[in-house]
Enzyme design. Structure first.
Site, PDB file in Angstrom:
ATOM      1  N   HIS A 173       0.834  -1.207   0.000  1.00 49.24           N
ATOM      2  CA  HIS A 173       0.000   0.000   0.000  1.00 49.24           C
ATOM      3  C   HIS A 173       0.867   1.256   0.000  1.00 49.24           C
ATOM      4  O   HIS A 173       0.683   2.164  -0.823  1.00 49.24           O
ATOM      5  CB  HIS A 173      -0.911  -0.023   1.230  1.00 49.24           C
ATOM      6  CG  HIS A 173      -1.827   1.154   1.339  1.00 49.24           C
ATOM      7  ND1 HIS A 173      -3.191   1.058   1.172  1.00 49.24           N
ATOM      8  CD2 HIS A 173      -1.590   2.469   1.599  1.00 49.24           C
ATOM      9  CE1 HIS A 173      -3.738   2.250   1.323  1.00 49.24           C
ATOM     10  NE2 HIS A 173      -2.780   3.123   1.596  1.00 49.24           N
ATOM     11  N   GLU A 174       1.811   1.313   0.917  1.00 49.24           N
ATOM     12  CA  GLU A 174       2.652   2.506   1.026  1.00 49.24           C
ATOM     13  C   GLU A 174       3.607   2.636  -0.165  1.00 49.24           C
ATOM     14  O   GLU A 174       3.954   3.751  -0.569  1.00 49.24           O
ATOM     15  CB  GLU A 174       3.430   2.483   2.343  1.00 49.24           C
ATOM     16  CG  GLU A 174       2.574   2.357   3.604  1.00 49.24           C
ATOM     17  CD  GLU A 174       1.473   3.403   3.704  1.00 49.24           C
ATOM     18  OE1 GLU A 174       1.613   4.496   3.099  1.00 49.24           O
ATOM     19  OE2 GLU A 174       0.465   3.129   4.385  1.00 49.24           O
TER      20      GLU A 174
ATOM     21  N   HIS B   9       1.871   4.379  -2.912  1.00 49.61           N
ATOM     22  CA  HIS B   9       1.942   5.826  -2.667  1.00 49.61           C
ATOM     23  C   HIS B   9       3.290   6.384  -3.118  1.00 49.61           C
ATOM     24  O   HIS B   9       3.355   7.464  -3.727  1.00 49.61           O
ATOM     25  CB  HIS B   9       1.745   6.120  -1.178  1.00 49.61           C
ATOM     26  CG  HIS B   9       0.339   5.986  -0.701  1.00 49.61           C
ATOM     27  ND1 HIS B   9      -0.753   6.284  -1.483  1.00 49.61           N
ATOM     28  CD2 HIS B   9      -0.169   5.596   0.512  1.00 49.61           C
ATOM     29  CE1 HIS B   9      -1.863   6.078  -0.796  1.00 49.61           C
ATOM     30  NE2 HIS B   9      -1.533   5.663   0.413  1.00 49.61           N
TER      31      HIS B   9
END
Length: 237
Positions: free
Chosen positions: A136-137, A140
């Site tokens: 997820h990160e 980003h």
């Protein structure tokens, strides 16, 4: 990374009105657990118990997080794929800027363009949860390098990268929702999970007025951002 904390020692005061009893010995821990199970501990007491537990287990939690992080960086297909694509954009994410820390807020992790990725060691349930959080990160991070995301003032940017991160990381796959979060739906489950998490993320930003505002922003960018699976050819898992 201001919500991650160094080691400290919980209070040793007596039992409070919350029902929580400070102390690290086994007998005190069982008394607290019994108070929770029998409904004698308030929500405030449960939070005190959680914080004390996290402080007590900090070293072990961080060590486990770091070991699993290093393993995933070397062997996880999705983490290696994202790492390679971030490297192609002249970025670098590795053990030197993916930090395992005890967090004081209830979240799994975070990304900061200046510092890297924070993994909340005390919130990680298992290696699969850590892998989803890292992915997820890292989405980003990819978006920051590829699309020049304005993290401060542009809610549409924030909504788009959150949609993509929730969709592509694996955290919204059916098994994760079904067994971990008690979401029992079989149709449109993935989309609803992504939308729900994106709205929550946008709602938490200073520039967002309320939940209706967050929903509006997410809806405005939904079609284009949900369909955009870069750097994957399709939703990986």
């Amino acid at each position: 990374m201001s919500d991650s904390q160094p080691c400290s020692t919980p209070s040793t005061r007596g039992k409070s009105d919350s029902g929580y009893i400070p102390g690290d010995d086994t007998w005190t821990q069982w008394r607290n657990i019994f108070a929770i199970l029998t409904g004698q501990m308030t929500d405030e007491g449960k939070e005190q118990f959680r914080i004390a537990r996290d402080i007590r287990n900090e070293a072990a939690d961080c060590k486990r997080c770091e070991d699993q992080r290093d393993y995933l960086l070397q062997y996880s297909p999705i983490i290696r794929f994202l790492s390679d694509n971030i490297r192609q954009l002249r970025g670098d994410l590795s053990s030197h800027n993916i930090y395992c820390r005890r967090c004081t807020s209830r979240k799994a992790g975070g990304f900061d363009p200046e510092y890297g990725i924070l993994l909340c060691a005390n919130e990680m349930k298992d290696q699969g949860h850590l892998e989803d959080t890292m992915a997820h990160e890292m989405v980003h991070a990819y978006d920051h390098l590829r699309f020049k995301v304005d993290w401060t003032d542009n809610l549409r940017h924030a909504a788009c990268t959150e949609i993509r991160a929730s969709s592509l990381s694996g955290e919204c796959r059916w098994a994760r929702e079904f067994f971990r979060r008690g979401q029992w739906k079989f149709t449109q489950q993935h989309q609803e999970c992504v939308r729900r998490r994106a709205i929550l993320s946008v709602r938490a930003r200073p520039g967002c007025k309320d939940e209706a505002h967050a929903e509006k922003v997410v809806n405005e960018v939904w079609d284009s951002c949900f369909r955009d699976t870069r750097p994957f050819d399709e939703i990986y898992r």
